[in-house]
Design a protein around this motif. Sequence first.
Motif, PDB file in Angstrom:
ATOM      1  N   LYS A   1      37.468   6.789  21.680  1.00 44.99           N
ATOM      2  CA  LYS A   1      37.428   7.219  23.096  1.00 44.99           C
ATOM      3  C   LYS A   1      37.198   8.720  23.171  1.00 44.99           C
ATOM      4  CE  LYS A   1      40.518   3.746  24.975  1.00 44.99           C
ATOM      5  NZ  LYS A   1      41.891   3.459  25.321  1.00 44.99           N
ATOM      6  N   VAL A   2      37.846   9.464  22.288  1.00 43.26           N
ATOM      7  CA  VAL A   2      37.659  10.929  22.291  1.00 43.26           C
ATOM      8  C   VAL A   2      36.211  11.256  21.934  1.00 43.26           C
ATOM      9  CG1 VAL A   2      38.331  13.130  21.254  1.00 43.26           C
ATOM     10  CG2 VAL A   2      40.065  11.381  21.659  1.00 43.26           C
ATOM     11  N   ALA A   3      35.719  10.599  20.864  1.00 38.81           N
ATOM     12  CA  ALA A   3      34.345  10.894  20.420  1.00 38.81           C
ATOM     13  C   ALA A   3      33.364  10.685  21.566  1.00 38.81           C
ATOM     14  CB  ALA A   3      33.995   9.995  19.231  1.00 38.81           C
ATOM     15  N   GLU A   4      33.549   9.572  22.252  1.00 33.67           N
ATOM     16  CA  GLU A   4      32.593   9.219  23.307  1.00 33.67           C
ATOM     17  C   GLU A   4      32.780  10.025  24.586  1.00 33.67           C
ATOM     18  OE1 GLU A   4      33.351   5.071  23.326  1.00 33.67           O
ATOM     19  OE2 GLU A   4      32.059   4.700  21.586  1.00 33.67           O
ATOM     20  N   SER A   5      33.911  10.679  24.718  1.00 33.49           N
ATOM     21  CA  SER A   5      34.189  11.417  25.964  1.00 33.49           C
ATOM     22  C   SER A   5      33.416  12.729  26.055  1.00 33.49           C
ATOM     23  CB  SER A   5      35.681  11.751  26.058  1.00 33.49           C
ATOM     24  OG  SER A   5      35.995  12.773  25.117  1.00 33.49           O
ATOM     25  N   ASN A   6      32.925  13.204  24.892  1.00 36.96           N
ATOM     26  CA  ASN A   6      32.291  14.524  24.837  1.00 36.96           C
ATOM     27  C   ASN A   6      33.220  15.630  25.332  1.00 36.96           C
ATOM     28  OD1 ASN A   6      29.915  13.519  23.807  1.00 36.96           O
ATOM     29  ND2 ASN A   6      29.092  13.091  25.848  1.00 36.96           N
ATOM     30  N   SER A   7      34.522  15.365  25.260  1.00 37.95           N
ATOM     31  CA  SER A   7      35.489  16.375  25.688  1.00 37.95           C
ATOM     32  C   SER A   7      36.575  16.392  24.627  1.00 37.95           C
ATOM     33  CB  SER A   7      36.038  15.969  27.061  1.00 37.95           C
ATOM     34  OG  SER A   7      37.068  16.836  27.429  1.00 37.95           O
ATOM     35  N   TRP A   8      36.339  17.203  23.593  1.00 36.22           N
ATOM     36  CA  TRP A   8      37.171  17.136  22.386  1.00 36.22           C
ATOM     37  C   TRP A   8      38.305  18.151  22.365  1.00 36.22           C
ATOM     38  CZ3 TRP A   8      32.813  16.674  18.069  1.00 36.22           C
ATOM     39  CH2 TRP A   8      32.095  15.492  18.300  1.00 36.22           C
ATOM     40  N   GLY A   9      38.303  19.028  23.361  1.00 42.39           N
ATOM     41  CA  GLY A   9      39.348  20.057  23.351  1.00 42.39           C
ATOM     42  C   GLY A   9      39.664  20.555  24.741  1.00 42.39           C
TER      43      GLY A   9
ATOM     44  N   VAL B   1      45.644  14.989  25.453  1.00 43.48           N
ATOM     45  CA  VAL B   1      46.633  16.076  25.300  1.00 43.48           C
ATOM     46  C   VAL B   1      47.596  16.052  26.486  1.00 43.48           C
ATOM     47  CG1 VAL B   1      46.932  18.592  25.360  1.00 43.48           C
ATOM     48  CG2 VAL B   1      45.269  17.583  23.810  1.00 43.48           C
ATOM     49  N   LEU B   2      47.041  15.948  27.695  1.00 42.98           N
ATOM     50  CA  LEU B   2      47.905  15.996  28.873  1.00 42.98           C
ATOM     51  C   LEU B   2      48.786  14.755  28.982  1.00 42.98           C
ATOM     52  CD1 LEU B   2      45.460  17.679  31.423  1.00 42.98           C
ATOM     53  CD2 LEU B   2      47.275  18.751  30.061  1.00 42.98           C
ATOM     54  N   SER B   3      48.224  13.585  28.676  1.00 43.69           N
ATOM     55  CA  SER B   3      49.051  12.374  28.824  1.00 43.69           C
ATOM     56  C   SER B   3      50.094  12.274  27.717  1.00 43.69           C
ATOM     57  CB  SER B   3      48.192  11.114  28.918  1.00 43.69           C
ATOM     58  OG  SER B   3      47.530  10.911  27.697  1.00 43.69           O
ATOM     59  N   PHE B   4      49.728  12.668  26.480  1.00 47.02           N
ATOM     60  CA  PHE B   4      50.727  12.619  25.399  1.00 47.02           C
ATOM     61  C   PHE B   4      51.850  13.624  25.680  1.00 47.02           C
ATOM     62  CE2 PHE B   4      52.456  14.577  21.589  1.00 47.02           C
ATOM     63  CZ  PHE B   4      53.164  13.485  21.091  1.00 47.02           C
ATOM     64  N   THR B   5      51.488  14.802  26.170  1.00 47.32           N
ATOM     65  CA  THR B   5      52.494  15.833  26.468  1.00 47.32           C
ATOM     66  C   THR B   5      53.532  15.285  27.447  1.00 47.32           C
ATOM     67  OG1 THR B   5      50.843  17.552  26.127  1.00 47.32           O
ATOM     68  CG2 THR B   5      52.791  18.196  27.354  1.00 47.32           C
ATOM     69  N   LYS B   6      53.045  14.618  28.472  1.00 48.34           N
ATOM     70  CA  LYS B   6      53.939  14.054  29.492  1.00 48.34           C
ATOM     71  C   LYS B   6      54.830  12.960  28.873  1.00 48.34           C
ATOM     72  CE  LYS B   6      53.555  12.329  34.233  1.00 48.34           C
ATOM     73  NZ  LYS B   6      53.821  10.898  34.150  1.00 48.34           N
ATOM     74  N   ARG B   7      54.209  12.104  28.081  1.00 50.64           N
ATOM     75  CA  ARG B   7      54.966  11.007  27.445  1.00 50.64           C
ATOM     76  C   ARG B   7      56.032  11.542  26.510  1.00 50.64           C
ATOM     77  NH1 ARG B   7      51.931   6.684  23.959  1.00 50.64           N
ATOM     78  NH2 ARG B   7      53.949   5.681  23.753  1.00 50.64           N
TER      79      ARG B   7
ATOM     80  N   PRO C   1      53.251  11.705  12.961  1.00 51.21           N
ATOM     81  CA  PRO C   1      52.220  12.547  12.341  1.00 51.21           C
ATOM     82  C   PRO C   1      50.859  12.476  13.030  1.00 51.21           C
ATOM     83  CG  PRO C   1      52.398  10.466  11.165  1.00 51.21           C
ATOM     84  CD  PRO C   1      53.302  10.361  12.370  1.00 51.21           C
ATOM     85  N   ALA C   2      50.158  13.618  12.984  1.00 52.52           N
ATOM     86  CA  ALA C   2      48.758  13.657  13.428  1.00 52.52           C
ATOM     87  C   ALA C   2      47.945  14.477  12.433  1.00 52.52           C
ATOM     88  CB  ALA C   2      48.661  14.264  14.819  1.00 52.52           C
ATOM     89  N   GLY C   3      48.479  14.677  11.251  1.00 57.69           N
ATOM     90  CA  GLY C   3      47.851  15.564  10.282  1.00 57.69           C
ATOM     91  C   GLY C   3      48.398  16.971  10.448  1.00 57.69           C
ATOM     92  N   GLU C   4      48.152  17.536  11.620  1.00 60.64           N
ATOM     93  CA  GLU C   4      48.728  18.822  12.023  1.00 60.64           C
ATOM     94  C   GLU C   4      49.071  18.712  13.511  1.00 60.64           C
ATOM     95  OE1 GLU C   4      49.373  21.042   9.839  1.00 60.64           O
ATOM     96  OE2 GLU C   4      47.920  20.748   8.224  1.00 60.64           O
ATOM     97  N   GLY C   5      49.715  19.736  14.035  1.00 59.65           N
ATOM     98  CA  GLY C   5      50.047  19.751  15.466  1.00 59.65           C
ATOM     99  C   GLY C   5      51.529  20.020  15.672  1.00 59.65           C
ATOM    100  N   GLY C   6      51.864  20.346  16.907  1.00 64.60           N
ATOM    101  CA  GLY C   6      53.262  20.603  17.238  1.00 64.60           C
ATOM    102  C   GLY C   6      53.449  20.547  18.734  1.00 64.60           C
ATOM    103  N   ILE C   7      54.702  20.646  19.176  1.00 66.38           N
ATOM    104  CA  ILE C   7      54.948  20.643  20.625  1.00 66.38           C
ATOM    105  C   ILE C   7      56.209  21.434  20.922  1.00 66.38           C
ATOM    106  CG2 ILE C   7      56.369  18.533  20.842  1.00 66.38           C
ATOM    107  CD1 ILE C   7      54.399  17.733  23.201  1.00 66.38           C
TER     108      ILE C   7
ATOM    109  N   GLU D   1      44.074  15.008  17.788  1.00 66.02           N
ATOM    110  CA  GLU D   1      45.487  14.906  17.387  1.00 66.02           C
ATOM    111  C   GLU D   1      46.284  14.130  18.435  1.00 66.02           C
ATOM    112  OE1 GLU D   1      45.601  19.110  14.898  1.00 66.02           O
ATOM    113  OE2 GLU D   1      46.055  19.095  17.028  1.00 66.02           O
ATOM    114  N   ALA D   2      46.045  14.471  19.704  1.00 63.51           N
ATOM    115  CA  ALA D   2      46.795  13.805  20.768  1.00 63.51           C
ATOM    116  C   ALA D   2      46.447  12.315  20.837  1.00 63.51           C
ATOM    117  CB  ALA D   2      46.505  14.479  22.104  1.00 63.51           C
ATOM    118  N   ALA D   3      45.197  11.975  20.524  1.00 65.11           N
ATOM    119  CA  ALA D   3      44.784  10.561  20.540  1.00 65.11           C
ATOM    120  C   ALA D   3      45.546   9.783  19.471  1.00 65.11           C
ATOM    121  CB  ALA D   3      43.278  10.464  20.297  1.00 65.11           C
ATOM    122  N   VAL D   4      45.723  10.403  18.308  1.00 64.02           N
ATOM    123  CA  VAL D   4      46.492   9.756  17.224  1.00 64.02           C
ATOM    124  C   VAL D   4      47.962   9.683  17.608  1.00 64.02           C
ATOM    125  CG1 VAL D   4      47.237  10.054  14.819  1.00 64.02           C
ATOM    126  CG2 VAL D   4      44.832  10.406  15.430  1.00 64.02           C
ATOM    127  N   LEU D   5      48.475  10.770  18.171  1.00 69.74           N
ATOM    128  CA  LEU D   5      49.905  10.814  18.532  1.00 69.74           C
ATOM    129  C   LEU D   5      50.242   9.787  19.603  1.00 69.74           C
ATOM    130  CD1 LEU D   5      50.311  14.679  18.450  1.00 69.74           C
ATOM    131  CD2 LEU D   5      51.477  13.052  16.945  1.00 69.74           C
TER     132      LEU D   5
END
Length: 390
Positions: free
Chosen positions: A33-41, A47-53, A198-204, A242-246
């Motif tokens: 979904k991320v790849a196809e969105s053309n919006s990778w960052g 990012v926004l939905s995982f942050t809320k969750r 895990p997401a490889g890297e990342g934090g919150i 990262e957020a997609a994996v998380l």
Amino acid sequence: MKTLAVNGGTPIYNGSFPKWPQWGAKEEANLMKVAESNSWGTLGRFVLSFTKRFAEFVGVPHAIAVNSGTQALELILHGASIGRGDEVIVSPYTFSATVSAIAHVGAMPVFADVDERTGNIDAESVARHITAKTKAVMAIHVCGYPCDMDALKAVTSEHGLMLIEDCAHAHGSSWRNNMCGSIGDAAGFSFQNSKVLPAGEGGIITTGNEDLFERCWHFHHAGRASGGKTLMGTNGRMAEWEAAVLDAQLDKLPEQCAHRQKSIRAIMQGMADLPGIILPPEDPRVTALSGYLFQFQWKGRNASRNEFVNALQAEGIPCSTGYVPLNHMGMMQDPAFEKAIGRKFEQNDALAAAEELSKTAVWFTNNVLLADAEIIDKVVQAVRKVATQL
Ligand SMILES: Cc1ncc(COP(=O)(O)O)c(C=O)c1O
């Protein structure tokens, strides 16, 4: 009595343990979904939905997804305007990042001792290290076992200090049914590869403090602030990948924590009567464990901890030694450290419990604890074989 494998006997277990990290169809679909969105960052949908969750999972009003656990801690300190001339009390029994985050903002890390059975910072030792320069206490929930947050909150509120939780090990751990990451003024989590989320890297960053949240938000977003103003900032934003994996990993976390907790209970029960083995306390205020690591101590009279670890590994059980206290590490004498802080690190008081724990701690990792009950029984059998014969 069966000969120890380290002396040529047959190992208790010669099978494998679950792999880590684990992933499935949802991770794959989310990444596509991320790849196809053309919006990778730049504050994308995941990012926004995982942050809320994640904020809801921890039970806080605010969270900010960032690049790493180290950066989460740095941004919290930065957001709290802690820097040159200030001191932050921390324990030496942790990963280097906890302390380098303090040094990176220019503050001096001051080491307090730990509770030997948990490795967590000891509130009485914290109180003894407070000076007029102290601004905050950084409390690491070592191995996912929560710090004594009652005692730490008492000492930090008495002295008007900020209490920051380093939750790199504690996703899903709770103290009196409050999630780690929701008890202090702010917390930093890591999503690096070995972590239980895990997401490889990342934090919150998680926080209930609105002002701190605002400042950290601007800092992590290149200093962009409301009304077109700019602050000094950095690019701390998490990537969509990262957020997609998380997003997929968070679905699995509660069940995985429950599984690891069951394994810890079985291991504790199976090892409780063994001479030389010191287990973590059974504190009713500890209401959930992440199970990132299970730490116990080997204090057998006739063999060192390293001999114990070697013997257990030979029985087919992955295990390792714990932390080396950071006050002994070269980083404290690195010229960059002095440059960042403006003075040398010179603390040399005895931190007896941290020293003792660093010579006696043994760790089982997250993936060992995720094994099935029959394999956990092999872990117990191996510890019993080694502890009774060494
Ligand atoms: C206790 C502790 N704090 C902070 C960190 C830093 O996290 P990251 O590797 O995501 O920067 C780690 C990572 O291993 C850690 O174990």
